[in-house]
Design a protein around this motif. Structure first.
Motif, PDB file in Angstrom:
ATOM      1  N   VAL A   8     103.781  44.919  24.248  1.00  0.00           N
ATOM      2  CA  VAL A   8     104.392  44.258  25.405  1.00  0.00           C
ATOM      3  C   VAL A   8     103.395  43.269  25.994  1.00  0.00           C
ATOM      4  O   VAL A   8     102.180  43.456  25.874  1.00  0.00           O
ATOM      5  N   GLY A   9     103.927  42.203  26.601  1.00  0.00           N
ATOM      6  CA  GLY A   9     103.044  41.238  27.254  1.00  0.00           C
ATOM      7  C   GLY A   9     103.527  39.802  27.181  1.00  0.00           C
ATOM      8  O   GLY A   9     103.303  39.023  28.107  1.00  0.00           O
ATOM      9  N   VAL A  10     104.213  39.442  26.107  1.00  0.00           N
ATOM     10  CA  VAL A  10     104.579  38.031  25.938  1.00  0.00           C
ATOM     11  C   VAL A  10     105.556  37.571  27.013  1.00  0.00           C
ATOM     12  O   VAL A  10     105.530  36.409  27.441  1.00  0.00           O
ATOM     13  N   ILE A  59     101.846  34.911  19.996  1.00  0.00           N
ATOM     14  CA  ILE A  59     102.783  33.801  20.141  1.00  0.00           C
ATOM     15  C   ILE A  59     102.309  32.696  19.216  1.00  0.00           C
ATOM     16  O   ILE A  59     101.117  32.631  18.865  1.00  0.00           O
ATOM     17  N   PHE A  60     103.225  31.863  18.801  1.00  0.00           N
ATOM     18  CA  PHE A  60     102.881  30.785  17.873  1.00  0.00           C
ATOM     19  C   PHE A  60     102.815  29.455  18.622  1.00  0.00           C
ATOM     20  O   PHE A  60     103.064  29.400  19.827  1.00  0.00           O
ATOM     21  N   GLY A 119     108.962  30.620  17.682  1.00  0.00           N
ATOM     22  CA  GLY A 119     107.653  30.629  18.313  1.00  0.00           C
ATOM     23  C   GLY A 119     107.265  31.976  18.892  1.00  0.00           C
ATOM     24  O   GLY A 119     106.100  32.221  19.192  1.00  0.00           O
ATOM     25  N   ILE A 120     108.247  32.860  19.046  1.00  0.00           N
ATOM     26  CA  ILE A 120     107.990  34.203  19.588  1.00  0.00           C
ATOM     27  C   ILE A 120     108.535  35.274  18.635  1.00  0.00           C
ATOM     28  O   ILE A 120     107.815  36.165  18.208  1.00  0.00           O
ATOM     29  N   HIS A 121     109.828  35.179  18.333  1.00  0.00           N
ATOM     30  CA  HIS A 121     110.468  36.197  17.503  1.00  0.00           C
ATOM     31  C   HIS A 121     110.188  35.945  16.024  1.00  0.00           C
ATOM     32  O   HIS A 121     109.969  34.813  15.610  1.00  0.00           O
ATOM     33  N   LEU A 122     110.206  37.036  15.265  1.00  0.00           N
ATOM     34  CA  LEU A 122     109.723  36.988  13.898  1.00  0.00           C
ATOM     35  C   LEU A 122     110.832  36.822  12.863  1.00  0.00           C
ATOM     36  O   LEU A 122     111.964  37.276  13.056  1.00  0.00           O
ATOM     37  N   THR A 123     110.473  36.188  11.769  1.00  0.00           N
ATOM     38  CA  THR A 123     111.321  36.153  10.591  1.00  0.00           C
ATOM     39  C   THR A 123     111.214  37.497   9.873  1.00  0.00           C
ATOM     40  O   THR A 123     110.413  38.368  10.248  1.00  0.00           O
ATOM     41  N   ILE A 136     101.828  26.035  23.024  1.00  0.00           N
ATOM     42  CA  ILE A 136     100.380  25.887  22.887  1.00  0.00           C
ATOM     43  C   ILE A 136      99.693  26.350  24.172  1.00  0.00           C
ATOM     44  O   ILE A 136      98.702  27.090  24.132  1.00  0.00           O
ATOM     45  N   LEU A 137     100.247  25.951  25.320  1.00  0.00           N
ATOM     46  CA  LEU A 137      99.690  26.395  26.599  1.00  0.00           C
ATOM     47  C   LEU A 137      99.960  27.877  26.809  1.00  0.00           C
ATOM     48  O   LEU A 137      99.100  28.601  27.307  1.00  0.00           O
ATOM     49  N   TRP A 138     101.145  28.327  26.439  1.00  0.00           N
ATOM     50  CA  TRP A 138     101.463  29.749  26.546  1.00  0.00           C
ATOM     51  C   TRP A 138     100.441  30.579  25.769  1.00  0.00           C
ATOM     52  O   TRP A 138     100.012  31.633  26.226  1.00  0.00           O
ATOM     53  N   ARG A 139     100.072  30.068  24.596  1.00  0.00           N
ATOM     54  CA  ARG A 139      99.147  30.814  23.740  1.00  0.00           C
ATOM     55  C   ARG A 139      97.778  30.949  24.398  1.00  0.00           C
ATOM     56  O   ARG A 139      97.121  31.986  24.273  1.00  0.00           O
TER      57      ARG A 139
END
Length: 196
Positions: free
Chosen positions: A71-73, A115-116, A171-175, A123-126
């Motif tokens: 958790v955290g994103v 995060i990607f 950018g957040i959820h995964l393939t 980019i700033l979120w990361r």
């Protein structure tokens, strides 16, 4: 049969309420095929650290032997908008979770959020998440949680090798590949817990 409780946000949830077994369609589902344990998915779409903390006592009524926390994103936007206040709130919430899990300290796997960089605003979120992740590591050290899986570092390396499009849909959820990588690394980290 021993039980593993998975706590977190949409990365863990993965539409679990719509899957017959309640495990969702992500890494938890993949793990269920490889582990001789009963897996319980309590991930909730949109959950922040404060949300997990608020519901923690209810979640622990599942009486697990092991716990996994990612958790955290979802805390990033609030920290981005109100850095000091929101960061302190995140830190207190995460620390309260660790305090609530103190009885499970040796059997808890802490997954560092990730995060990607695509789309570009992430980019700033990361950068913000990087600061938050350092705080998670500090709190884990403070409260002697030693089982840490740094998926931020793993996915940064995987993105360099494969490209982000192979790992994330937004950018957040995964393939599917991203979930497979998370599951593989989770298994390695969990093995260190069970073989102690």
């Amino acid at each position: 049969m021993e039980k593993i409780l998975f706590l977190g946000d949409s990365l863990t949830d993965c539409e679990r309420l719509y899957s017959p077994d309640g495990l969702g369609e992500g890494y938890v589902k993949l793990l269920s095929k490889r582990l001789p344990y009963r897996l319980v998915n309590r991930g909730f779409n949109g959950f922040t650290a404060a949300d997990v903390n608020r519901q923690l006592n209810i979640f622990l009524q599942d009486s697990p032997e092991y716990i996994s926390l990612l958790v955290g994103v979802n805390d990033v936007p609030s920290v981005l908008g109100d850095t000091n206040t929101a960061f302190n709130r995140f830190s207190k919430s995460y620390e309260s979770i660790l305090q609530g899990l103190s009885a499970y300290r040796d059997n808890t796997l802490i997954i560092i959020p990730f995060i990607f960089t695509t789309p570009a605003e992430f980019i700033l979120w990361r950068k913000i998440l990087g600061v938050m992740n350092n705080e998670i590591k500090r709190l884990c050290k403070k409260h002697s949680f030693k089982n840490i899986l740094d998926m931020e570092a793993v996915f940064a390396e995987e993105a360099s090798a494969r490209g982000e499009a192979a790992l994330t849909v937004d950018g957040i959820h995964l393939t599917e590949t991203g979930h497979e990588i998370l599951a593989e690394n989770w298994l390695k980290a969990f093995k260190n817990i069970t073989e102690k």
